[in-house]
Enzyme design. Structure first.
Site, PDB file in Angstrom:
ATOM      1  N   LYS A 175       7.265  19.499  -3.118  1.00 43.05           N
ATOM      2  CA  LYS A 175       6.554  18.218  -3.060  1.00 43.05           C
ATOM      3  C   LYS A 175       5.121  18.399  -2.571  1.00 43.05           C
ATOM      4  O   LYS A 175       4.188  17.771  -3.093  1.00 43.05           O
ATOM      5  CB  LYS A 175       7.288  17.240  -2.150  1.00 43.05           C
ATOM      6  CG  LYS A 175       6.590  15.877  -2.095  1.00 43.05           C
ATOM      7  CD  LYS A 175       7.163  14.977  -1.021  1.00 43.05           C
ATOM      8  CE  LYS A 175       6.324  13.713  -0.901  1.00 43.05           C
ATOM      9  NZ  LYS A 175       6.742  12.841   0.198  1.00 43.05           N
ATOM     10  N   LYS A 197       3.408  12.261   7.183  1.00 44.30           N
ATOM     11  CA  LYS A 197       2.113  12.443   6.536  1.00 44.30           C
ATOM     12  C   LYS A 197       1.348  13.603   7.160  1.00 44.30           C
ATOM     13  O   LYS A 197       0.758  14.436   6.460  1.00 44.30           O
ATOM     14  CB  LYS A 197       1.277  11.171   6.647  1.00 44.30           C
ATOM     15  CG  LYS A 197       1.690  10.037   5.739  1.00 44.30           C
ATOM     16  CD  LYS A 197       0.694   8.893   5.854  1.00 44.30           C
ATOM     17  CE  LYS A 197       1.032   7.750   4.928  1.00 44.30           C
ATOM     18  NZ  LYS A 197       0.020   6.668   5.005  1.00 44.30           N
ATOM     19  N   HIS A 211       1.099  13.255  -4.975  1.00 47.05           N
ATOM     20  CA  HIS A 211      -0.162  12.527  -5.048  1.00 47.05           C
ATOM     21  C   HIS A 211      -1.043  12.834  -3.843  1.00 47.05           C
ATOM     22  O   HIS A 211      -2.247  13.037  -3.967  1.00 47.05           O
ATOM     23  CB  HIS A 211       0.137  11.032  -5.114  1.00 47.05           C
ATOM     24  CG  HIS A 211       1.220  10.610  -4.155  1.00 47.05           C
ATOM     25  ND1 HIS A 211       2.539  10.964  -4.326  1.00 47.05           N
ATOM     26  CD2 HIS A 211       1.168   9.889  -2.996  1.00 47.05           C
ATOM     27  CE1 HIS A 211       3.264  10.472  -3.330  1.00 47.05           C
ATOM     28  NE2 HIS A 211       2.457   9.827  -2.505  1.00 47.05           N
ATOM     29  N   ASP A 241      -4.668   5.754   1.825  1.00 49.89           N
ATOM     30  CA  ASP A 241      -3.809   4.621   1.535  1.00 49.89           C
ATOM     31  C   ASP A 241      -3.108   4.955   0.231  1.00 49.89           C
ATOM     32  O   ASP A 241      -3.751   5.381  -0.742  1.00 49.89           O
ATOM     33  CB  ASP A 241      -4.601   3.317   1.417  1.00 49.89           C
ATOM     34  CG  ASP A 241      -3.711   2.102   1.641  1.00 49.89           C
ATOM     35  OD1 ASP A 241      -2.580   2.278   2.141  1.00 49.89           O
ATOM     36  OD2 ASP A 241      -4.137   0.978   1.328  1.00 49.89           O
ATOM     37  N   PHE A 262      10.191  10.771   2.634  1.00 55.77           N
ATOM     38  CA  PHE A 262      10.087   9.480   3.317  1.00 55.77           C
ATOM     39  C   PHE A 262       9.602   8.430   2.329  1.00 55.77           C
ATOM     40  O   PHE A 262       9.243   8.744   1.188  1.00 55.77           O
ATOM     41  CB  PHE A 262       9.137   9.572   4.517  1.00 55.77           C
ATOM     42  CG  PHE A 262       7.729   9.981   4.159  1.00 55.77           C
ATOM     43  CD1 PHE A 262       6.724   9.041   3.998  1.00 55.77           C
ATOM     44  CD2 PHE A 262       7.404  11.321   3.983  1.00 55.77           C
ATOM     45  CE1 PHE A 262       5.433   9.415   3.677  1.00 55.77           C
ATOM     46  CE2 PHE A 262       6.111  11.706   3.652  1.00 55.77           C
ATOM     47  CZ  PHE A 262       5.117  10.756   3.503  1.00 55.77           C
ATOM     48  N   GLY A 263       9.569   7.175   2.760  1.00 53.66           N
ATOM     49  CA  GLY A 263       9.111   6.109   1.881  1.00 53.66           C
ATOM     50  C   GLY A 263      10.013   5.952   0.668  1.00 53.66           C
ATOM     51  O   GLY A 263      11.236   5.847   0.784  1.00 53.66           O
ATOM     52  N   THR A 315      -3.939   8.625  11.069  1.00 57.52           N
ATOM     53  CA  THR A 315      -2.533   8.235  10.999  1.00 57.52           C
ATOM     54  C   THR A 315      -1.787   8.827  12.176  1.00 57.52           C
ATOM     55  O   THR A 315      -2.240   9.806  12.789  1.00 57.52           O
ATOM     56  CB  THR A 315      -1.883   8.715   9.686  1.00 57.52           C
ATOM     57  OG1 THR A 315      -0.546   8.208   9.608  1.00 57.52           O
ATOM     58  CG2 THR A 315      -1.829  10.230   9.641  1.00 57.52           C
TER      59      THR A 315
END
Length: 509
Positions: free
Chosen positions: A479, A308, A484, A364, A456-457, A303
């Site tokens: 976080k 990330k 996840h 992903d 983000f996202g 990435t």
């Protein structure tokens, strides 16, 4: 359809292994056994057994090699083992064929020159071994150990064999009680090791071609058709101020004539520079085995997303050197052509591993909303751009437009009491040639509006289970421990560190 070139190369390898073992066997029968010298490896063990009991060398040589092969098969691979079986089988055959010519009274071709005998025996053994190794074969025994260690460590073949053989040669004192024979045995070992290293370097010598031609593209195609890697560099003829692209090809010296013929068949008037390469490392050649002090394990995260990378590097800490796509020179858009998170992640990991060679992992992530049947799922990053008859957003930008994605999701859930959702990350790892999967899931719910400015996202509208704040409000410290991606990455780190926690959740393909 059979590949005739591949079959020819295989047959040539087997023939040259046969030649190498003949030279090796001649060194043993002509100069070692007549002077009751001891070499290393299985041949040395068999010689000691012969001196002590009279048991024929081919018998003990074959039996011991079978034992070594059973233990070394998984390390060096099937192809190497097949050539090893052929190698020690042929050397046992040569010893059996040659022995009748050297039965008692054993002729000493050099009279009482024991020193010269050990030198000549060492030279012949070293030459025989180098031919076998160069053609992917082996004479068996400690050669299998040497090949296995050399595959991973920065130690030459000669050094490995010598370390394995010191005890064998020293053991000759138990039989002869003669320190002079032990010393001559070590001289034989040193000569064999030096010969092996010298001829291995000579046989594996590489050459570099630089071709200057206006017809560079046809030359590059012709070389590639022969099965060699080729690179074209942009250049300029300084006198004419015109384009002069340069074709570069590096190959083993034994293929130099093939490359030269390919070049001449296209442009016999081109300018060609051929130089001997001091060392060539990489795909098709040897691995770079130089040790780097204090080098942390390098692993590529497929990435360039700064958020990330920051999150994963924070989780892994200083345990690994995590490199991005940009760090390894990859500017391409990685393929994501599948309908599952797992397959997309593995597709990206395979791409980097294949084209760049690094151990790597790719992730992903999808937001799966219960009321929407698991959508947006694999399309989470480009949700706003997925055709939808019931929704349109004129302000939606390109893929990965987080604001547009959130607007669409909130619109889809407007008035719906079921706000259950989960973030799921699938990490695909390719490590030492094997494929693994790690999964992290965080359950939660979708808020009715955005809260918080960090993250983000979908972070501003996702509230994890057990908390009363969104991911964007919790901040990176919290976080990065509960997300996840954090859960999946911790399993990845546990696996890389060899702990059971990571291995239990790993799926090998």
């Amino acid at each position: 359809m059979l590949d005739k070139k591949k079959i020819f190369r295989e047959l040539r390898d087997y023939f040259m292994v046969l030649v190498g073992t003949l030279i090796y066997a001649l060194g043993v029968e002509m100069f070692m056994l007549p002077y009751q010298l001891t070499t290393g490896g299985v041949a040395g063990i068999s010689a000691l057994i012969f001196y002590a009991t009279g048991l024929q060398v081919p018998i003990s040589y074959t039996a011991i090699n079978i034992i070594f092969l059973i233990f070394g098969a998984r390390i060096v691979g099937l192809n190497f083992c097949l050539k090893s079986i052929f190698g020690f089988g042929s050397i046992a055959m040569w010893l059996a064929v040659l022995h009748p010519f050297f039965v008692d009274p054993v002729p000493k071709l050099l009279g009482n020159e024991m020193f010269m005998a050990c030198v000549l025996s060492g030279i012949m053994e070293g030459i025989g071994l180098s031919i076998c190794f160069y053609h992917n074969g082996s004479t068996g025994g400690t050669d299998i150990i040497a090949a296995a260690v050399n595959k991973y460590k920065e130690v030459s073949l000669g050094q490995i064999i010598m370390l394995c053989d010191i005890i064998i040669v020293s053991s000759s004192y138990i039989i002869f009680h003669d320190i002079q024979r032990v010393i001559f045995g070590f001289i034989l070992l040193i000569v064999a090791a030096m010969t092996l290293d010298y001829f291995t370097r000579k046989l594996c010598q590489a050459v570099e071609f630089k071709v200057f031609s206006r017809n560079y593209s046809a030359i590059a195609d012709r070389i590639a058709k022969e099965g060699f890697g080729v690179t074209v560099l942009s250049g300029e003829g300084w006198y004419t101020k015109s384009e002069r692209n340069v074709v570069i090809c590096v190959c083993s010296k034994r293929y130099a004539e093939t490359i030269m013929r390919a070049i001449k068949s296209v442009d016999p008037f081109c300018f060609v520079s051929v130089t001997t390469a001091l060392g060539v490392y990489g795909e098709g050649f040897g691995n770079i085995k130089t040790k780097v002090k204090n080098q942390k394990p390098i692993i590529v995260f497929a990435t360039n997303n700064k958020n990330k990378l920051s999150e994963v590097r924070s989780i892994l800490g200083d345990r690994f050197e995590v490199r991005s796509l940009k760090d390894v020179g990859c500017n391409a858009e990685l393929p994501e052509t599948h309908n599952t998170l797992e397959d997309n992640a593995m597709e990206k990991a395979r791409y980097i591993n294949h084209y760049y060679g690094f151990d790597c992992f790719a992730d992903d992530t999808g937001l799966e909303v219960e009321a929407l049947g698991g959508a947006p799922g694999v399309y989470s990053a480009r949700y706003a751009n997925i055709p939808d008859d019931g929704y349109s957003d004129p302000e939606a930008g390109d893929d990965h437009d987080s604001e547009a994605n959130m607007r669409k999701l909130l619109y889809k859930l407007d008035g719906n009491d079921n706000r259950k959702a989960r973030f799921r990350t699938s990490i695909a790892l390719i490590y030492q040639g094997k494929e693994h999967f790690f999964e992290g899931i965080v359950n939660g719910s979708i808020l009715t509006e955005k809260h918080g400015t960090e993250g983000f996202g979908y972070d501003p509208i996702f509230m994890p289970e057990g908390y009363d704040k969104s991911f964007a409000e919790l901040g990176p410290d919290i976080k990065n421990h509960i997300s996840h991606r954090a859960l999946a990455t911790e399993k990845l780190a546990a696996f890389l560190l060899g702990s059971k926690g990571g291995k239990d959740k790993t799926k090998d393909r």
